[in-house]
Design a protein around this motif. Sequence first.
Motif, PDB file in Angstrom:
ATOM      1  N   ARG A 184       0.820  -1.218   0.000  1.00 49.22           N
ATOM      2  CA  ARG A 184       0.000   0.000   0.000  1.00 49.22           C
ATOM      3  C   ARG A 184       0.851   1.264   0.000  1.00 49.22           C
ATOM      4  O   ARG A 184       0.541   2.229  -0.696  1.00 49.22           O
ATOM      5  N   THR A 185       1.925   1.269   0.816  1.00 47.19           N
ATOM      6  CA  THR A 185       2.701   2.499   0.986  1.00 47.19           C
ATOM      7  C   THR A 185       3.831   2.643  -0.030  1.00 47.19           C
ATOM      8  O   THR A 185       4.236   3.761  -0.347  1.00 47.19           O
ATOM      9  N   GLY A 186       4.368   1.530  -0.521  1.00 46.75           N
ATOM     10  CA  GLY A 186       5.451   1.568  -1.493  1.00 46.75           C
ATOM     11  C   GLY A 186       6.826   1.817  -0.908  1.00 46.75           C
ATOM     12  O   GLY A 186       7.817   1.864  -1.637  1.00 46.75           O
ATOM     13  N   ARG A 187       6.911   1.969   0.409  1.00 49.04           N
ATOM     14  CA  ARG A 187       8.194   2.255   1.045  1.00 49.04           C
ATOM     15  C   ARG A 187       8.299   1.496   2.365  1.00 49.04           C
ATOM     16  O   ARG A 187       7.316   1.363   3.078  1.00 49.04           O
ATOM     17  N   LEU A 246       7.745  -0.994  -5.603  1.00 48.94           N
ATOM     18  CA  LEU A 246       8.331  -0.114  -4.603  1.00 48.94           C
ATOM     19  C   LEU A 246       8.610   1.276  -5.182  1.00 48.94           C
ATOM     20  O   LEU A 246       9.096   1.407  -6.307  1.00 48.94           O
ATOM     21  N   ALA A 247       8.298   2.291  -4.400  1.00 53.30           N
ATOM     22  CA  ALA A 247       8.561   3.671  -4.819  1.00 53.30           C
ATOM     23  C   ALA A 247       9.998   4.087  -4.518  1.00 53.30           C
ATOM     24  O   ALA A 247      10.519   5.031  -5.119  1.00 53.30           O
ATOM     25  N   ALA A 305      11.631  12.844   0.910  1.00 55.01           N
ATOM     26  CA  ALA A 305      11.917  13.998   0.054  1.00 55.01           C
ATOM     27  C   ALA A 305      12.737  13.629  -1.172  1.00 55.01           C
ATOM     28  O   ALA A 305      12.576  14.234  -2.244  1.00 55.01           O
ATOM     29  N   THR A 306      13.600  12.634  -1.042  1.00 53.32           N
ATOM     30  CA  THR A 306      14.550  12.324  -2.128  1.00 53.32           C
ATOM     31  C   THR A 306      14.331  10.963  -2.780  1.00 53.32           C
ATOM     32  O   THR A 306      14.907  10.697  -3.839  1.00 53.32           O
ATOM     33  N   ASP A 307      13.527  10.101  -2.146  1.00 51.61           N
ATOM     34  CA  ASP A 307      13.369   8.711  -2.609  1.00 51.61           C
ATOM     35  C   ASP A 307      14.702   7.982  -2.690  1.00 51.61           C
ATOM     36  O   ASP A 307      14.881   7.069  -3.510  1.00 51.61           O
TER      37      ASP A 307
END
Length: 336
Positions: free
Chosen positions: A247-250, A279-280, A319-321
């Motif tokens: 759901r969140t990707g992180r 995944l983000a 902020a930066t992924d």
Amino acid sequence: MRLRQAIVAALQDEMRSDPSVMIMGEDVAVAGGPFKTSEGLLEEFGPNRVRDTPISEMAFTGAGVGAAIAGLKPVVEIMFMEFLGVALDQLVTGAAKMRYLSKGQVSVPLVVRASVGSGSGFGSQHSQTLENWVTSTPGLTVATVSTPQTAYGIMRAAVRDPGPTIVLEPRALYAVRGPVERGESGILRLGKALIARPGSALTIVAMGQTVTTSLAAVEQSGIDAEVIDLLTLAPWDRETVLESVARTGRLVVVEEAPESGGWGSEIVAAVTRELFSSLAAAPFRITAPNAPVPYNRELEARFLPQPSEIARQLTSYLATDSVPAPWWVAEGIHHD
């Protein structure tokens, strides 16, 4: 209740309902436990069921294994997790293998309790978590606690489990107060995580006292993070973690132990394998540095991941992924 009182309540309720439950360890009877986690049990249940032992972890852990095989449900207390080292053979070669070696004919309903963790000023030899000593042994269930309610629910579940279970108790949390629901409805399920805080921006997986620090970090940062209290390390709740990260990707795992060999590596590997394409950003771990736990109060506080440091890394990550450097690298103190 304080967390230590919740442990007493769990043991008391199990001993009242099942006469085969007994307790043994150093100073658990007359003194009520070195951290008062068996206070009052000797007076209620007597010296046959609440037994002080000699200072020999190998001997009384082995006695616990034998008693469990013979039909009792012993709860063995290891004063500090480090002391389990001299008794590991009884657990990893003995208790963990009996069911397998006997083709299921022999069970070992043994609970081993151990206090763990930094934050109490006990120095480098008495402040480690050392869960990696036991999580890689098939046949052992490894659980931990984070609140008075989870302490009560996990302890009762551990006593009822038919196999050997290790319960790690963060001693820095023994005095923490919280509501406790006693009785059958207060018992938790081993292998099942809890959502300590729902959220959508990222998933944090924590356990023990890092649940508290992670929740504080989320409050400081204002990030809508989902915080999972893992509770059981072996087997860990893959379904809850994977559903959340999907759901969140992180994913961020917060550990108290040093970076090398940490339990979070297993979770990061599983999430990467199962959810890589969705995944983000790359999953990562926030840990303690690869150093002994300091005795000095200020240095010890720096060792454990603090809410401010967790908040800094979470903010940078969103902020930066990209994965932020830990404080000891960012400040140029040490490069791995």
